[in-house]
Design a protein around this motif. Structure first.
Motif, mmCIF file in Angstrom:
data_model
loop_
_atom_site.group_PDB
_atom_site.id
_atom_site.type_symbol
_atom_site.label_atom_id
_atom_site.label_comp_id
_atom_site.label_asym_id
_atom_site.label_seq_id
_atom_site.Cartn_x
_atom_site.Cartn_y
_atom_site.Cartn_z
ATOM 1 N N TYR A 51 38.089 26.873 45.352
ATOM 2 C CA TYR A 51 36.793 27.438 45.742
ATOM 3 C C TYR A 51 36.780 27.801 47.227
ATOM 4 N N ILE A 52 37.351 26.930 48.046
ATOM 5 C CA ILE A 52 37.400 27.192 49.488
ATOM 6 C C ILE A 52 38.219 28.449 49.773
ATOM 7 N N ASN A 53 39.334 28.585 49.094
ATOM 8 C CA ASN A 53 40.162 29.784 49.271
ATOM 9 C C ASN A 53 39.403 31.041 48.852
ATOM 10 N N PHE A 54 38.650 30.929 47.763
ATOM 11 C CA PHE A 54 37.870 32.080 47.309
ATOM 12 C C PHE A 54 36.817 32.468 48.348
ATOM 13 N N ILE A 55 36.148 31.471 48.919
ATOM 14 C CA ILE A 55 35.148 31.749 49.951
ATOM 15 C C ILE A 55 35.793 32.447 51.146
ATOM 16 N N ASP A 56 36.947 31.954 51.569
ATOM 17 C CA ASP A 56 37.638 32.572 52.716
ATOM 18 C C ASP A 56 38.029 34.020 52.417
ATOM 19 N N GLU A 57 38.546 34.247 51.205
ATOM 20 C CA GLU A 57 38.966 35.600 50.840
ATOM 21 C C GLU A 57 37.776 36.545 50.729
ATOM 22 N N PHE A 58 36.700 36.061 50.107
ATOM 23 C CA PHE A 58 35.503 36.892 49.956
ATOM 24 C C PHE A 58 34.874 37.178 51.316
ATOM 25 N N THR A 59 34.841 36.170 52.181
ATOM 26 C CA THR A 59 34.296 36.355 53.530
ATOM 27 C C THR A 59 35.103 37.386 54.305
ATOM 28 N N THR A 60 36.417 37.362 54.146
ATOM 29 C CA THR A 60 37.282 38.334 54.828
ATOM 30 C C THR A 60 36.969 39.755 54.376
ATOM 31 N N ILE A 61 36.763 39.920 53.082
ATOM 32 C CA ILE A 61 36.434 41.250 52.549
ATOM 33 C C ILE A 61 35.093 41.729 53.090
ATOM 34 N N LEU A 62 34.088 40.845 53.075
ATOM 35 C CA LEU A 62 32.766 41.216 53.581
ATOM 36 C C LEU A 62 32.808 41.501 55.077
ATOM 37 N N HIS A 63 33.581 40.709 55.790
ATOM 38 C CA HIS A 63 33.740 40.918 57.243
ATOM 39 C C HIS A 63 34.318 42.297 57.511
ATOM 40 N N ARG A 64 35.309 42.665 56.728
ATOM 41 C CA ARG A 64 35.938 43.985 56.892
ATOM 42 C C ARG A 64 34.938 45.092 56.602
ATOM 43 N N GLN A 65 34.093 44.887 55.570
ATOM 44 C CA GLN A 65 33.107 45.917 55.207
ATOM 45 C C GLN A 65 32.081 46.139 56.302
ATOM 46 N N VAL A 66 31.495 45.071 56.820
ATOM 47 C CA VAL A 66 30.408 45.239 57.791
ATOM 48 C C VAL A 66 30.925 45.778 59.121
ATOM 49 N N PHE A 67 32.112 45.381 59.515
ATOM 50 C CA PHE A 67 32.618 45.860 60.811
ATOM 51 C C PHE A 67 33.214 47.264 60.691
ATOM 52 N N THR A 68 33.629 47.656 59.490
ATOM 53 C CA THR A 68 34.086 49.021 59.289
ATOM 54 C C THR A 68 32.906 49.977 59.344
ATOM 55 N N LYS A 69 31.780 49.565 58.722
ATOM 56 C CA LYS A 69 30.580 50.388 58.755
ATOM 57 C C LYS A 69 30.041 50.533 60.166
ATOM 58 N N LYS A 70 30.194 49.416 60.928
ATOM 59 C CA LYS A 70 29.726 49.454 62.312
ATOM 60 C C LYS A 70 30.532 50.454 63.148
#
Length: 226
Positions: A207-226
């Motif tokens: 579960y922790i690994n999934f959270i880290d991976e999902f957070t990385t994807i979301l981080h990439r999305q928001v900063f790419t849009k920025k």
């Protein structure tokens, strides 16, 4: 005589205290096996559900569509599904509320997923500590019954003019059965406690690994849009 008959005879001839201790230990044993079977089934199911959802997660399906699909069975979500559902919902809410603050969006999403993780672990680990308690205290409860039974047997010798092994042996045998039952309850409980904790720790790490991976994807999305 059969083994069952011997056990029943020893139990019936034991003192009231030893009988009570044997009943308590047998009750602990029954409860332990109930916990072992229920928790094993729950953890195995959680593991399969987690792998199944993560296969779908990594299949490339749109997160919004995936979230909508989970909304239809909101009350049945668990594990990675629940973490994703809570995380994406919080992510969408924070993006609308703080479109110019991507860092706060990611931090808030991470906190929401970690909270969901803790709630999932609480459900999975419930009753498992009971096995550790049974494994640690049952031998001592059985030993108490043995000591009490032996003491009761030796006190009975005060009324006998000549003490022999034949007169002492039945009472000692009755007392020792309490220790045997204590070990009978404790050994499976300890083994299952360790095994279930290993499974729980692996699932938690997944579960922790999934959270880290999902957070990385979301981080990439928001900063790419920025």
């Amino acid at each position: 005589m059969s083994m069952d008959f011997n056990f029943v005879s020893l139990f019936l001839e034991a003192s009231i205290v030893v009988k009570a201790i044997i009943i308590i230990l047998m009750f602990f044993s029954v409860l332990s096996w109930a916990v072992i079977f229920s928790r094993s089934r729950l953890l195995n199911k959680a593991r399969k559900n987690s792998l199944s959802f993560e296969d779908r997660f990594w299949s490339g399906e749109d997160f919004g569509r995936l979230h909508e699909g989970l909304e239809n069975r909101r009350d049945q979500l668990n594990g990675s599904e629940q973490i994703f559902y809570v995380g994406f919902k919080e992510f969408s809410r924070l993006q609308q509320a703080n479109p110019d603050s991507p860092e706060s969006v990611i931090q808030g999403t991470g906190r929401a997923m970690n909270l969901a993780l803790n709630r999932e672990l609480e459900k999975l680990e419930s009753y498992i500590p009971f096995l550790g308690t049974v494994g640690s205290v049952s031998p001592y409860i059985g030993l108490f019954g043995t000591v009490w039974g032996i003491m009761h047997s030796f006190m009975g010798l005060s009324a006998v003019k000549q003490a022999t092994l034949q007169s002492v042996a039945p009472g000692i045998a009755e007392a020792l059965i309490a220790t045997a039952i204590g070990l009978f309850a404790a050994i499976p409980a300890v083994m299952a406690y360790n095994r279930l904790n290993v499974k729980l720790n692996k699932l938690e790490q997944n579960y922790i690994n999934f959270i880290d991976e999902f957070t990385t994807i979301l981080h990439r999305q928001v900063f790419t849009k920025k």
